[in-house]
Design an enzyme around this catalytic site. Structure first.
Site, short mmCIF file in Angstrom:
data_model
loop_
_atom_site.label_atom_id
_atom_site.label_comp_id
_atom_site.label_asym_id
_atom_site.label_seq_id
_atom_site.Cartn_x
_atom_site.Cartn_y
_atom_site.Cartn_z
N ASP A 207 0.62 -1.19 0.13
CA ASP A 207 -0.32 0.18 -0.11
C ASP A 207 0.66 1.63 0.13
O ASP A 207 2.06 1.13 1.10
CB ASP A 207 -1.11 0.08 1.21
N GLU A 281 1.54 -0.59 -4.72
CA GLU A 281 0.48 0.84 -5.41
C GLU A 281 1.52 1.83 -5.11
O GLU A 281 1.73 2.14 -4.40
CB GLU A 281 -0.29 0.68 -4.03
C1 GLC Z 1 -4.42 3.07 -0.71
C2 GLC Z 1 -5.34 2.47 -0.55
C3 GLC Z 1 -6.26 3.42 0.33
C4 GLC Z 1 -6.39 3.73 1.25
C5 GLC Z 1 -5.09 4.63 1.23
C6 GLC Z 1 -3.96 4.74 2.57
O1 GLC Z 1 -4.48 4.32 -1.24
O2 GLC Z 1 -5.71 1.45 -1.10
O3 GLC Z 1 -7.61 2.11 0.15
O4 GLC Z 1 -7.70 4.54 1.96
O5 GLC Z 1 -3.92 3.74 0.28
O6 GLC Z 1 -4.07 3.89 3.44
#
Ligand code: GLC
Length: 541
Positions: A207, A281
């Site tokens: 994440d 991500e």
């Molecule tokens: C990422 C996750 C999202 C979350 C954010 C903060 O973007 O996919 O759902 O709110 O991180 O952790």
């Protein structure tokens, strides 16, 4: 290149809270995922990715983790997690879990300790605690904004009740950012990686992987509001060059310091038997910088989010495909293709049309590399219109309701058309399911040979059985009108996608078979193929 499972896998994202409930509390659980493993294996995906189910006060859908090495009781227990790993493998699929290294929940014991400790203490040094500016320290340490809206700093009360220091939270105030310059943080995450790898998982989705290192915390940003808007994938009201300038140097994203962390993580992953992987991500600019995360000694995949926002425009789609393939090739990493996730509008709603969604999926599923599918995408689910009183996403609250947030794509799945809550739960679902969802229920779609579900199953089955789909052989473009994408893979496989308003007709002199199409009625007659508007076909020569 050695073929490893993840390079062209179809990975299915489960948002556990909305997948399948088994204990009637209106929220999905791990036992529910276990119950649905036969469905997932039958769908034809290679692996599952589970969004967080760790201990959490759930202020950001579980991405606010208070104990990363335990299961939140709402989802079950560690026993369930172990059984899930085992049974997923028995069903012939791999399983990866989410890891959230940018922040902890403010309920995490470390943060609770930090609150009780003095400024400058080792406990505070695990986060970003700073004195405020101005004579009374009433101003935050800098002017950065939270990605979710509002300031990225909150002020604490010291143990004696006085107003005290400020802590950094790039997301919700319940998600204090961790200080990765403190070796204790790295050690703790190493423990978490090993904890789940020891239990047999096949990898991690990381994440906010671009967020861990921060620079220049003592400095103001020239345009914090603009930056928050620029960071939205779907930003529309900003000139391209203005956005690009804002994104190219962000003091809290994509700093060089993140890479040493991932080199260390790679060593840990590689020290385990089997083929353990990681997918990051990231949101970085220019996009070529993303390849730094997948250099041979770092992570394995990065998400490519272009198709979460790409307009219905053949030229732009082609450019994005070419750019993606060209960039990842520079480091030998595979591409990934994604249409939706738990943070974005569902593809059918975004494109406003399930024909377009099908046609786009058939373009992506025919490209080299891996694909990710978000639960419900295979049913052609649209976003649900969640009434304001039910909304839970902090984005909705932090933006004072100006942004509806992400609840619309997180509504629990419909399994059985005639059952209470469509078989999701015997209790009241945590977000209400729309009336019209009976038509999308798994039982209805399973029984209809022309359903979205059976269409996805066919794409996935072909991706598995046809050696030229997935894989990593390059693609060759074949000349076509501007609104048509026509490319070929190896072994006589061709893909034609007509994004234009008019039917596109082609004449063939050689034998051709229609392997798959996004509309049922397509045939080749007397050597002529008519591809209607908004349609993709896979042809075998
Ligand atoms: C990422 C996750 C999202 C979350 C954010 C903060 O973007 O996919 O759902 O709110 O991180 O952790």
């Amino acid at each position: 290149m050695t073929k490893t499972w993840w390079r062209d896998a179809a990975i299915y994202q489960i948002y556990p809270r909305s997948f399948q409930d088994t204990n009637g509390d209106g929220e999905g659980d791990l036992a529910g995922v276990i119950e649905r493993l036969p469905f997932l294996a039958g769908l034809g995906v290679d692996a599952l990715w589970l969004s967080p189910f760790y201990k959490s006060p759930n202020r950001d859908g579980g991405y606010d983790v208070s104990d990363p090495r335990d299961v939140d009781p709402r989802f079950g227990s560690l026993v369930d997690a172990k059984e899930l790993i085992l049974k997923t493998h028995e069903h012939g699929m791999k399983i990866i879990f989410d890891i959230v290294p940018n922040h902890f929940s403010s309920d995490h014991i470390w943060f609770q300790e930090a609150l009780k400790s003095k400024p400058g203490s080792p406990s505070r040094n695990r986060f970003h605690f700073y004195d405020g500016r101005g004579p009374e320290g009433n101003e935050p340490p800098n002017n950065w904004n939270s990605v979710f809206g509002g300031p990225s700093w909150s002020r604490v009360k010291e143990a004696d009740g006085s107003l005290g220091q400020w802590y950094l939270h790039l997301f919700d105030s319940s998600q204090p950012d961790l200080n990765w310059e403190n070796p204790e943080v790295a050690e703790d995450f190493e423990k978490t990686l090993r904890f789940w790898l020891d239990l047999g998982i096949d990898g991690f989705r990381i994440d906010v992987a671009h967020g861990l290192a921060k620079d220049a915390i003592s400095q103001n940003h020239p345009d914090p509001e603009g930056l928050t808007r620029a960071l939205r994938l779907d930003v529309v009201d900003m000139e391209k060059t203005v956005r690009e300038n804002l994104l190219k140097d962000i003091p809290f994203f994509d700093r060089d310091g993140v890479h040493q962390i991932y080199r260390q993580w790679r060593k840990i992953l590689d020290s385990y038997e089997g083929d353990r992987m990681s997918v990051a991500e990231i949101l970085v600019f220019p996009t070529i910088r993303g390849t730094r995360y997948v250099r041979p000694d770092e992570l394995h995949q990065i998400f490519n989010f272009d198709f979460l926002v790409a307009p219905w425009d053949a030229t732009m789609i082609k450019e994005s495909i070419d750019r993606t393939l060209r960039e990842v090739a520079t480091v030998g990493a595979p591409a990934t293709w994604v249409l939706c996730n738990h943070d974005s509008s569902r593809i059918v709603s975004r494109l406003g049309d399930s024909d377009k969604a099908k046609a786009l999926s058939m373009i992506l599923h025919a490209l080299p590399g891996g694909i990710y599918i978000y639960q419900g995408e295979e049913l052609g689910l649209p976003d649900a219109d969640v009434p304001s009183e039910f909304r839970q996403d902090p984005v909705f609250f932090r933006s004072n309701g100006s942004d509806n947030g992400r609840d619309g794509c997180r509504v629990p799945l419909p399994w059985l058309s005639a059952a209470e809550n469509y078989g999701f739960s015997t209790g009241s679902p945590w977000l209400p399911q729309p009336k019209a969802w009976a038509d999308y229920a798994v039982d209805v779609e399973s029984a209809d040979p022309n359903s979205f579900l059976n269409f996805y199953k066919k794409s996935l089955a072909l991706r598995k059985s046809h050696p030229a789909l997935g894989g990593e052989d390059s693609i060759q473009w074949i000349e076509s009108p501007e609104s048509v994408l026509h490319f070929q893979r190896s072994l006589g496989l061709q893909i034609i996608a007509n994004l234009g308003a008019e039917t596109y007709s082609l004449n063939f002199t050689s034998e051709v078979e229609i392997l798959h199409s996004s509309r049922v009625e397509i045939v080749v007659q007397d050597g002529v193929l008519n591809v209607p508007s908004n349609t993709t076909v896979w042809l075998q020569f």
